[in-house]
Design an enzyme around this catalytic site. Structure first.
Site, PDB file in Angstrom:
ATOM      1  N   GLU A  74      14.975  53.016  77.486  1.00  0.00           N
ATOM      2  CA  GLU A  74      16.363  52.404  78.035  1.00  0.00           C
ATOM      3  C   GLU A  74      17.581  52.585  77.004  1.00  0.00           C
ATOM      4  O   GLU A  74      18.024  51.488  76.720  1.00  0.00           O
ATOM      5  CB  GLU A  74      16.226  50.968  78.730  1.00  0.00           C
ATOM      6  CG  GLU A  74      15.296  51.017  79.917  1.00  0.00           C
ATOM      7  CD  GLU A  74      15.307  49.453  80.548  1.00  0.00           C
ATOM      8  OE1 GLU A  74      15.139  49.340  81.706  1.00  0.00           O
ATOM      9  OE2 GLU A  74      15.535  48.691  79.821  1.00  0.00           O
TER      10      GLU A  74
ATOM     11  N   GLU B 232       8.251  50.665  84.721  1.00  0.00           N
ATOM     12  CA  GLU B 232       8.612  49.067  84.891  1.00  0.00           C
ATOM     13  C   GLU B 232       9.265  49.205  86.388  1.00  0.00           C
ATOM     14  O   GLU B 232       9.937  49.935  86.682  1.00  0.00           O
ATOM     15  CB  GLU B 232       9.805  48.451  83.804  1.00  0.00           C
ATOM     16  CG  GLU B 232       9.527  48.361  82.347  1.00  0.00           C
ATOM     17  CD  GLU B 232      10.721  48.013  81.541  1.00  0.00           C
ATOM     18  OE1 GLU B 232      11.554  47.429  82.200  1.00  0.00           O
ATOM     19  OE2 GLU B 232      10.909  48.389  80.328  1.00  0.00           O
TER      20      GLU B 232
END
Length: 356
Positions: free
Chosen positions: A162, A354
């Protein structure tokens, strides 16, 4: 039903769960420093103890085994194995990951290792961190250390998790570590160097273990069509790959350079003269092939085709169910449309690394 080769897994990040902040020679990361900043973190909390996974990893692996988990994605704490981010190696830090990996393999859980999940060593931050072009070399050296030590037991690697968050939330919005609010040109430079570092890490992994699978994980800004009409699907696809605002919250700014070797034209028009000087000279080196994209998907925005065919986001109805994280609506279809659009564009296998 799910295909036989579908991998059910779970994921953590080192600073979230590890604890043992000052134990066995671990150096400080930017999150240690950020958590001490008054008002930065709810309740003045920190990861000094967290879930104490450093000491309780055997119990944690046993819990995963009980859950039927097939794969475990975890991150290595850069400053636990290299307290200053570079130079002197902390053997006790590496020993912890030795023990964890042996425990996972003993119970038949496949490790997926994330090399960087937000916790930049503080000493590297003091040298400029992502604003310093040398960060690509620092990250490659760290990669070589970890891969060299564990390639006998780890076949799946993720370079970074990320970048939108650790560059955008951390250095543009200032609400994550290190808590800076950079001007746009500096933000773009940090983003560029982060992707350069990803590329140098991929090359290091390939050189050391040609059989390894390597991926890159982003915080997916997922969109879904409000109906299954061709117009709405096209609108949602376009919205998934738009770069319309001067922030980090899009997909392609972080994917096109490392998967296609180019920045998206729409984003270049948007950012214009704020782009780092000479960025074009790096692009050829910034996209070594990867084996998969990891998508972190927590929600999705509903999109329809507007009157001009351009995408427009649709307001959620009042009372629409939300997750425990207040800004996230519960959108099961995000797990279909997000991977579908990404696969169409990049033609790579997709892991949902995720979701929640």
């Amino acid at each position: 039903g799910f295909p036989a080769d579908f991998v059910w897994g779970t994921a953590t990040a080192a600073y979230q769960i590890g604890g043992a902040g000052n134990v066995d020679g671990r150096g400080e990361s930017i999150w240690d420093v950020f958590c001490r900043k008054p008002g930065a973190v709810f309740g003045g909390n920190s990861g000094d103890v967290a879930c104490d996974h450093y000491h309780r990893y055997r119990e944690d692996v046993a819990l995963m085994k009980d859950l039927g988990v097939q794969a475990y994605r975890f991150s290595v704490s850069w400053s636990r194995v290299l307290p200053d981010g570079r130079g002197a190696v902390n053997e006790k830090g590496l020993d912890f990951y030795d023990r964890l990996l042996d425990e996972l393999l003993k119970v038949g859980i496949t490790p997926y290792c994330t090399l960087f999940h937000w916790d930049l060593p503080e000493s590297l931050y003091q040298k400029g961190g992502w604003l310093n072009r040398d960060v690509a070399d620092w990250f490659a050296d760290y990669t070589k250390l970890v891969v060299g030590r564990f390639k006998d037991r780890i076949g799946h690697w993720i370079t970074q998790n990320e970048p939108q968050c650790y560059i955008g939330s951390g250095m543009l919005d200032g609400n994550h570590a290190p808590g800076t609010k950079l001007p746009i040109p500096e933000f773009l430079k940090a983003a560029h160097n982060s992707m350069r570092a990803h590329a140098s890490s991929v090359k290091a992994i390939r050189a050391m273990d040609p059989k390894a699978t390597v991926g890159y994980v982003i915080s997916s800004q997922s969109k879904h069509p409000v109906t299954h009409s061709a117009a709405d699907i096209d609108a949602a696809r376009k919205a998934s790959f738009d770069v319309k605002e001067k922030n980090s919250w899009n997909n392609v700014w972080w994917l096109d350079p490392v998967l296609k070797g180019q920045y998206p034209a729409q984003g270049l028009r948007l950012f214009g003269p704020d782009m780092p000087a000479g960025y074009e000279n790096d692009l050829a080196d910034m996209h070594p092939p990867v084996d998969f994209i990891g998508m972190n998907i927590y929600t999705s925005a509903p999109v329809r085709a507007g009157k001009d065919g351009e995408p427009e986001e649709v307001k959620w109805p009042d009372g629409y169910p939300r997750t425990g994280v207040d800004w996230q609506q519960v959108v099961p279809q995000s797990l279909y449309w997000g991977p579908r659009f990404f696969h169409e564009r990049y033609q790579l296998p997709i892991f949902i690394t995720e979701n929640g």
